[in-house]
Design a protein around this motif. Structure first.
Motif, PDB file in Angstrom:
ATOM      1  N   THR A   1      -5.145  -2.749   2.578  1.00  0.00           N
ATOM      2  CA  THR A   1      -4.762  -4.112   2.972  1.00  0.00           C
ATOM      3  C   THR A   1      -4.951  -4.334   4.469  1.00  0.00           C
ATOM      4  O   THR A   1      -4.347  -3.650   5.296  1.00  0.00           O
ATOM      5  CB  THR A   1      -3.298  -4.395   2.590  1.00  0.00           C
ATOM      6  OG1 THR A   1      -3.124  -4.185   1.196  1.00  0.00           O
ATOM      7  CG2 THR A   1      -2.929  -5.838   2.933  1.00  0.00           C
ATOM      8  N   SER A   2      -5.770  -5.309   4.820  1.00  0.00           N
ATOM      9  CA  SER A   2      -6.055  -5.634   6.217  1.00  0.00           C
ATOM     10  C   SER A   2      -5.049  -6.653   6.738  1.00  0.00           C
ATOM     11  O   SER A   2      -4.329  -7.309   5.968  1.00  0.00           O
ATOM     12  CB  SER A   2      -7.462  -6.218   6.344  1.00  0.00           C
ATOM     13  OG  SER A   2      -7.527  -7.481   5.695  1.00  0.00           O
ATOM     14  N   ILE A   3      -5.020  -6.827   8.054  1.00  0.00           N
ATOM     15  CA  ILE A   3      -4.139  -7.840   8.645  1.00  0.00           C
ATOM     16  C   ILE A   3      -4.555  -9.231   8.192  1.00  0.00           C
ATOM     17  O   ILE A   3      -3.717 -10.122   8.037  1.00  0.00           O
ATOM     18  CB  ILE A   3      -4.128  -7.722  10.197  1.00  0.00           C
ATOM     19  CG1 ILE A   3      -3.026  -8.605  10.796  1.00  0.00           C
ATOM     20  CG2 ILE A   3      -5.493  -8.068  10.777  1.00  0.00           C
ATOM     21  CD1 ILE A   3      -1.614  -8.211  10.405  1.00  0.00           C
ATOM     22  N   GLU A   4      -5.847  -9.429   7.944  1.00  0.00           N
ATOM     23  CA  GLU A   4      -6.310 -10.723   7.450  1.00  0.00           C
ATOM     24  C   GLU A   4      -5.733 -11.027   6.070  1.00  0.00           C
ATOM     25  O   GLU A   4      -5.339 -12.169   5.787  1.00  0.00           O
ATOM     26  CB  GLU A   4      -7.845 -10.745   7.408  1.00  0.00           C
ATOM     27  CG  GLU A   4      -8.517 -10.807   8.769  1.00  0.00           C
ATOM     28  CD  GLU A   4      -8.578  -9.446   9.479  1.00  0.00           C
ATOM     29  OE1 GLU A   4      -8.946  -9.418  10.664  1.00  0.00           O
ATOM     30  OE2 GLU A   4      -8.266  -8.406   8.830  1.00  0.00           O
ATOM     31  N   GLU A   5      -5.661 -10.006   5.207  1.00  0.00           N
ATOM     32  CA  GLU A   5      -5.057 -10.200   3.884  1.00  0.00           C
ATOM     33  C   GLU A   5      -3.557 -10.414   4.006  1.00  0.00           C
ATOM     34  O   GLU A   5      -2.985 -11.266   3.307  1.00  0.00           O
ATOM     35  CB  GLU A   5      -5.349  -8.987   3.006  1.00  0.00           C
ATOM     36  CG  GLU A   5      -6.801  -8.839   2.613  1.00  0.00           C
ATOM     37  CD  GLU A   5      -7.064  -7.534   1.885  1.00  0.00           C
ATOM     38  OE1 GLU A   5      -7.235  -7.565   0.657  1.00  0.00           O
ATOM     39  OE2 GLU A   5      -7.083  -6.481   2.559  1.00  0.00           O
TER      40      GLU A   5
ATOM     41  N   GLY B   1      -2.491   2.668   7.250  1.00  0.00           N
ATOM     42  CA  GLY B   1      -2.961   1.296   7.167  1.00  0.00           C
ATOM     43  C   GLY B   1      -4.472   1.200   7.192  1.00  0.00           C
ATOM     44  O   GLY B   1      -5.199   2.193   7.139  1.00  0.00           O
ATOM     45  N   GLU B   2      -4.952  -0.039   7.285  1.00  0.00           N
ATOM     46  CA  GLU B   2      -6.393  -0.281   7.202  1.00  0.00           C
ATOM     47  C   GLU B   2      -7.126   0.012   8.503  1.00  0.00           C
ATOM     48  O   GLU B   2      -8.236   0.497   8.513  1.00  0.00           O
ATOM     49  CB  GLU B   2      -6.618  -1.744   6.762  1.00  0.00           C
ATOM     50  CG  GLU B   2      -8.058  -2.126   6.475  1.00  0.00           C
ATOM     51  CD  GLU B   2      -8.712  -2.870   7.627  1.00  0.00           C
ATOM     52  OE1 GLU B   2      -9.940  -3.064   7.577  1.00  0.00           O
ATOM     53  OE2 GLU B   2      -7.995  -3.242   8.584  1.00  0.00           O
ATOM     54  N   ARG B   3      -6.451  -0.294   9.648  1.00  0.00           N
ATOM     55  CA  ARG B   3      -7.047  -0.007  10.957  1.00  0.00           C
ATOM     56  C   ARG B   3      -5.977  -0.148  12.028  1.00  0.00           C
ATOM     57  O   ARG B   3      -4.901  -0.704  11.781  1.00  0.00           O
ATOM     58  CB  ARG B   3      -8.211  -0.954  11.267  1.00  0.00           C
ATOM     59  CG  ARG B   3      -7.817  -2.425  11.515  1.00  0.00           C
ATOM     60  CD  ARG B   3      -9.057  -3.280  11.735  1.00  0.00           C
ATOM     61  NE  ARG B   3      -8.795  -4.624  12.204  1.00  0.00           N
ATOM     62  CZ  ARG B   3      -8.593  -5.675  11.417  1.00  0.00           C
ATOM     63  NH1 ARG B   3      -8.590  -5.527  10.087  1.00  0.00           N
ATOM     64  NH2 ARG B   3      -8.381  -6.885  11.928  1.00  0.00           N
TER      65      ARG B   3
ATOM     66  N   LEU C   1      -4.586  -1.837  15.421  1.00  0.00           N
ATOM     67  CA  LEU C   1      -4.755  -3.108  16.123  1.00  0.00           C
ATOM     68  C   LEU C   1      -3.536  -3.357  16.985  1.00  0.00           C
ATOM     69  O   LEU C   1      -2.482  -2.763  16.778  1.00  0.00           O
ATOM     70  CB  LEU C   1      -5.001  -4.267  15.168  1.00  0.00           C
ATOM     71  CG  LEU C   1      -3.883  -4.718  14.224  1.00  0.00           C
ATOM     72  CD1 LEU C   1      -4.150  -6.135  13.737  1.00  0.00           C
ATOM     73  CD2 LEU C   1      -3.782  -3.804  13.015  1.00  0.00           C
TER      74      LEU C   1
ATOM     75  N   ASP D   1       0.828  -1.210   0.000  1.00  0.00           N
ATOM     76  CA  ASP D   1       0.000   0.000   0.000  1.00  0.00           C
ATOM     77  C   ASP D   1       0.861   1.258   0.000  1.00  0.00           C
ATOM     78  O   ASP D   1       0.484   2.281  -0.584  1.00  0.00           O
ATOM     79  CB  ASP D   1      -0.925  -0.004   1.218  1.00  0.00           C
ATOM     80  CG  ASP D   1      -2.009  -1.079   1.133  1.00  0.00           C
ATOM     81  OD1 ASP D   1      -2.198  -1.641   0.041  1.00  0.00           O
ATOM     82  OD2 ASP D   1      -2.641  -1.362   2.164  1.00  0.00           O
TER      83      ASP D   1
ATOM     84  N   THR E   1      -5.992   6.254   4.923  1.00  0.00           N
ATOM     85  CA  THR E   1      -6.342   4.881   5.276  1.00  0.00           C
ATOM     86  C   THR E   1      -6.164   4.011   4.041  1.00  0.00           C
ATOM     87  O   THR E   1      -6.687   4.322   2.969  1.00  0.00           O
ATOM     88  CB  THR E   1      -7.788   4.807   5.777  1.00  0.00           C
ATOM     89  OG1 THR E   1      -7.910   5.604   6.957  1.00  0.00           O
ATOM     90  CG2 THR E   1      -8.174   3.367   6.112  1.00  0.00           C
TER      91      THR E   1
END
Length: 301
Positions: A279-283, A204-206, A208, A180, A276
């Motif tokens: 790419t999420s942590i799940e990805e 980032g996406e969020r 955490l 990203d 923002t």
């Protein structure tokens, strides 16, 4: 022509590939012709040399419409701050001598702080150094903590079945995937929509915590009980040096971890659609799982 420093690194390589896929003219800079060949095969020019050599960098920057400038990490440097200043001074001089007018500078969250941020302090210095250049438009891209940093846990997971560092597991902060960052860098280079000097946060996406991030990764790699542990600064330094980092670099990383633990890095920035990223942590856990599987296979072999 777009010139990419650090072209074999996580961000520079991805930015170069994005530009090449768009049919742009790209010149990649690195120390190894072999490692740059992947880009040459796609149509890039290669400039092989050291970023400490300002005369070389000046030649590499000649004719550039825009430059992606960064100070590549040298985790073995005995004096990392001196190394940062040497490379940063070389880059700044080359920008001026080559007549570059647009620079996308890789900085970091926390680069606005004048102390207490470990290796990020060198990026603070570089921002100020580039801001003093006359007639150069500079945007300082300030990404947060790289998700790729989590890959350093793979040897620990393989050996001990845990993940860990000196950062508290319960502190929530922003994390970002380097793909990203590279996408943003490529857009900034091509659009050149920045004037004067400015900074661009990438969050980032969020937000955490490491407890949450490692739990997601654990499920993806087939270890749903994987836990994150906070190490003492002394144990973390010892572990980093066993991995090949210099004592000075280990000290600086611990200082950065203290800043994260104190809520000074990767927190408190207002999120917007512009800062923002997708790419999420799940990805990212899918990427982690692929690399982890390869490491496990090699270890077994």
């Amino acid at each position: 022509m777009y010139v990419i420093t650090g072209a074999t690194g996580n961000i520079g390589s991805k930015a170069a590939n994005i530009l090449l896929e768009k049919g742009e003219k790209v010149r990649v800079i690195g120390r190894s012709a072999d490692r740059l060949r992947q880009f040459v095969n796609k149509g890039a020019e290669a400039a092989v040399g050291s970023l400490k050599d300002s005369a070389f960098v000046t030649r590499a920057f000649k004719g550039a419409d825009a430059v992606f400038a960064m100070i590549p990490p040298d985790h073995t440097a005995t004096d990392f701050r001196a190394y940062q200043n040497e490379v940063g001074t070389s880059l700044a001089a080359a920008i001026t001598k080559a007549g570059v007018r647009h620079v996308v500078n890789l900085s970091s969250q926390g680069a606005d702080r004048p102390a207490g941020t470990g290796p990020i302090l060198g990026l603070h210095d570089q921002e100020q150094r580039l801001d003093r250049l006359q007639g150069v438009n500079v945007v300082h891209v300030r990404p947060t903590y790289f998700m790729e940093n989590l890959l350093a846990n793979i040897p620990l997971i393989n050996r001990q079945g845990i993940a860990g560092s000196a950062i508290r597991g319960d502190v929530k902060f922003a994390m970002i995937a380097t793909r990203d960052i590279a996408a943003n860098v490529a857009v900034q280079l091509v659009n050149k929509g920045f004037k004067g000097t400015s900074a661009w946060d990438l969050l980032g996406e969020r937000d955490l915590s490491l407890n949450e991030a490692i739990a997601v990764i654990g499920r993806e790699i087939g270890k749903p009980d994987l836990k994150y542990m906070q190490f003492s600064y002394e144990d973390a330094a010892k572990s980093m040096q066993e991995m090949g980092l210099s004592p000075d670099m280990s000290r600086l990383i611990n200082e950065m971890c203290k800043a994260v633990n104190g809520g000074l890095l990767g927190t408190g920035r207002q999120r917007t659609p512009e800062n923002t990223t997708p790419t999420s942590i799940e990805e990212f856990a899918l990427v982690f799982a692929e690399i982890f599987a390869a490491s496990t296979w090699r270890q077994a072999a």
